[in-house]
Scaffold this active site. Structure first.
Site, short mmCIF file in Angstrom:
data_model
loop_
_atom_site.label_atom_id
_atom_site.label_comp_id
_atom_site.label_asym_id
_atom_site.label_seq_id
_atom_site.Cartn_x
_atom_site.Cartn_y
_atom_site.Cartn_z
N LYS A 63 7.99 -18.08 -10.36
CA LYS A 63 7.29 -16.92 -10.94
C LYS A 63 6.07 -17.38 -11.73
CE LYS A 63 7.90 -13.08 -14.06
NZ LYS A 63 8.63 -12.63 -15.24
N ASN A 115 0.85 -1.20 0.00
CA ASN A 115 0.00 0.00 0.00
C ASN A 115 0.88 1.25 0.00
OD1 ASN A 115 0.54 0.82 2.85
ND2 ASN A 115 -0.36 -1.18 3.24
N ASP A 132 -4.54 -6.05 5.28
CA ASP A 132 -5.65 -6.79 5.88
C ASP A 132 -5.77 -8.19 5.27
OD1 ASP A 132 -6.43 -4.69 7.57
OD2 ASP A 132 -7.38 -3.69 5.88
O1 C5P Z 1 -9.12 -1.60 10.68
P1 C5P Z 1 -8.04 -0.78 10.14
O2 C5P Z 1 -6.99 -1.58 9.46
O3 C5P Z 1 -8.44 0.36 9.28
O4 C5P Z 1 -7.42 -0.12 11.47
C1 C5P Z 1 -6.31 0.68 11.46
C2 C5P Z 1 -5.50 0.46 12.70
O5 C5P Z 1 -5.33 -0.92 12.93
C3 C5P Z 1 -4.10 1.02 12.55
O6 C5P Z 1 -3.67 1.48 13.81
C4 C5P Z 1 -3.29 -0.18 12.08
O7 C5P Z 1 -1.93 -0.06 12.43
C5 C5P Z 1 -3.99 -1.32 12.80
N1 C5P Z 1 -3.96 -2.60 12.10
C6 C5P Z 1 -3.30 -3.66 12.65
N2 C5P Z 1 -3.32 -4.89 12.05
C7 C5P Z 1 -3.97 -5.07 10.89
C8 C5P Z 1 -4.67 -4.00 10.33
C9 C5P Z 1 -4.65 -2.78 10.95
O8 C5P Z 1 -2.69 -3.50 13.69
N3 C5P Z 1 -3.94 -6.27 10.33
#
Ligand code: C5P
Length: 398
Positions: free
Chosen positions: A288, A209, A278
């Protein structure tokens, strides 16, 4: 940022590199006043610093016969920040011992501004227990150090003693300036995660990202400048390592999870500024992937939500999360504050002109359970880092 910076230069070959640090501080908007020792003038002419700062350079306490220069008192009082780079073993020894026998040591003695010292000397001198003792006693009194680095020294030796890079000195000095007068975090352990993660698809491709890591790095650097013991768990970024932090470099969300769980055990404050993926590819192809079809599908699976899991085992820790949203910012942020059991959530817009990603500035709203949302004005990420730390420090439970 406005303010007066007194910049001390002592006699070492790194005095030449100090000119770069001075011009960076001037570019930051500071009114820089250089003080040089006599031996510093053997390496660089005072005219160089005078030209860079557009201010007179002071060397001598007694410039004209029968005249005593009381500038040391006025400069010491006017200073918002004091930087000494390079600092020789001689300067450290005199300052640690309370000797003030020239313009620089006298002004340092008289100042109440934060003092940032960048030592530079031969490795043998740096390793001398007397020098180490002097550094330790100055640190214990609140003097801040940046570097030295290891590498090839002017004398031909290889080892510790090279002055920190000018960018590192300036970065740390700006944190010290922003942190001035704010509550100390000495004795506190702070865990910060930052940057994006990379989720591999095959040996050459990955999903990531647009996070630059700037916000998390600013928080880590700010906490270190305020005396905290900082662990920075970072995904891949192009940023220089912030001074005074233990850096754990990771790539995937899973590696970030492991590193955060380890560092969280003794943390007082956890700040989750990382943009953790996520989802990750459900399977990794060791070779590859060839373009054999017109379209293709990569099945994704959920990663673990690091900050949410930390929220579940929170105990006395203060946990700060970030919400980066394109739509319904405050509603989404509020629901994450609750669902992840956070103490503060920093809500910022991503995408479009006001995007927080990659920018040096940010305008955010802070949400806390039971309190009205606090919209902060747009400010540099460096300044925002201290605002976030102030709020986190005010709710430390132990
Ligand atoms: O739910 P979302 O990803 O938008 O939430 C953002 C917060 O959650 C941020 O503080 C990010 O660092 C944390 N986060 C996390 N682990 C994930 C996704 C997001 O700690 N897998």
């Amino acid at each position: 940022m406005n303010g007066v910076c007194v910049f001390g230069v002592t006699g070492g070959i790194a005095a030449a590199k100090a000119t770069l640090a001075v011009s960076m501080l001037v570019k930051q908007g500071l009114d820089v006043h250089a003080i040089m020792t006599e031996s510093a003038c053997e390496f660089v002419s005072p005219l160089t610093f005078r030209t860079l700062t557009a201010n007179p350079v002071t060397v001598d306490m007694f410039e004209e016969p029968g005249q005593w220069n009381v500038k040391h008192v006025s400069l010491a009082q006017r200073a918002d920040l004091f930087v000494i780079a390079p600092a020789t073993a001689n300067f450290l020894g005199k300052t640690a011992a309370g000797i003030a026998d020239d313009m620089l040591t006298t002004t340092v003695m008289a100042t109440r501004a934060p003092v940032v010292i960048a030592p530079a000397m031969n490795s043998g001198m740096y390793g001398n227990p007397i020098v180490q003792r002097n550094i330790a006693s100055l640190k214990a009194l609140g003097y801040m150090f940046v570097g030295p680095e290891s590498g090839r020294l002017a004398c031909g030796d290889v080892g510790p003693g090279r002055m920190a890079a000018p960018e590192r000195i300036v970065d740390f000095a700006m944190h010290a300036l922003h942190g001035r007068g704010r509550p100390s975090l000495a004795g506190r352990r702070v865990l910060v995660n930052a940057g994006p993660t990379r989720e591999p698809i095959d040996p050459v491709r990955y999903i990531t990202n647009r996070s630059s890591g700037k916000m998390g790095y600013a928080i880590a650097g700010a906490a270190a400048a305020r005396g905290a013991q900082v662990t920075l768990v970072s995904g891949p970024t192009n940023l220089p390592e912030p001074e005074g932090c233990a850096l754990a470099s990771v790539e995937t969300a899973d590696e970030m999870y492991q590193a955060c769980m380890t560092a969280a055990s003794d943390a007082d404050i956890i700040i989750a500024a990382a943009a953790v993926a996520d989802y990750r590819p459900a399977s990794y192809s060791c070779s590859k992937i060839k373009k054999t079809a017109d379209d293709m599908c990569i099945r994704l699976e959920r990663t673990r939500d690091i900050v949410a899991e930390l929220g579940q085992i929170k105990g006395a820790r203060v946990i700060v999360g970030f919400a980066a949203e394109t739509d319904d910012l405050l509603v989404n942020a509020q629901s994450k504050l609750v669902s992840k059991n956070l103490d503060i959530i920093v809500a910022n817009v991503v995408g479009g002109e006001r995007s927080a990603f990659g920018s040096d500035e940010n305008s955010v709203t802070l949400l806390r359970p039971g309190l009205e949302p606090e919209a902060l004005p747009a400010m540099p990420k460096l300044a925002l880092a201290h605002e976030i730390l102030d709020r986190a420090a005010s709710i430390i439970r132990k």
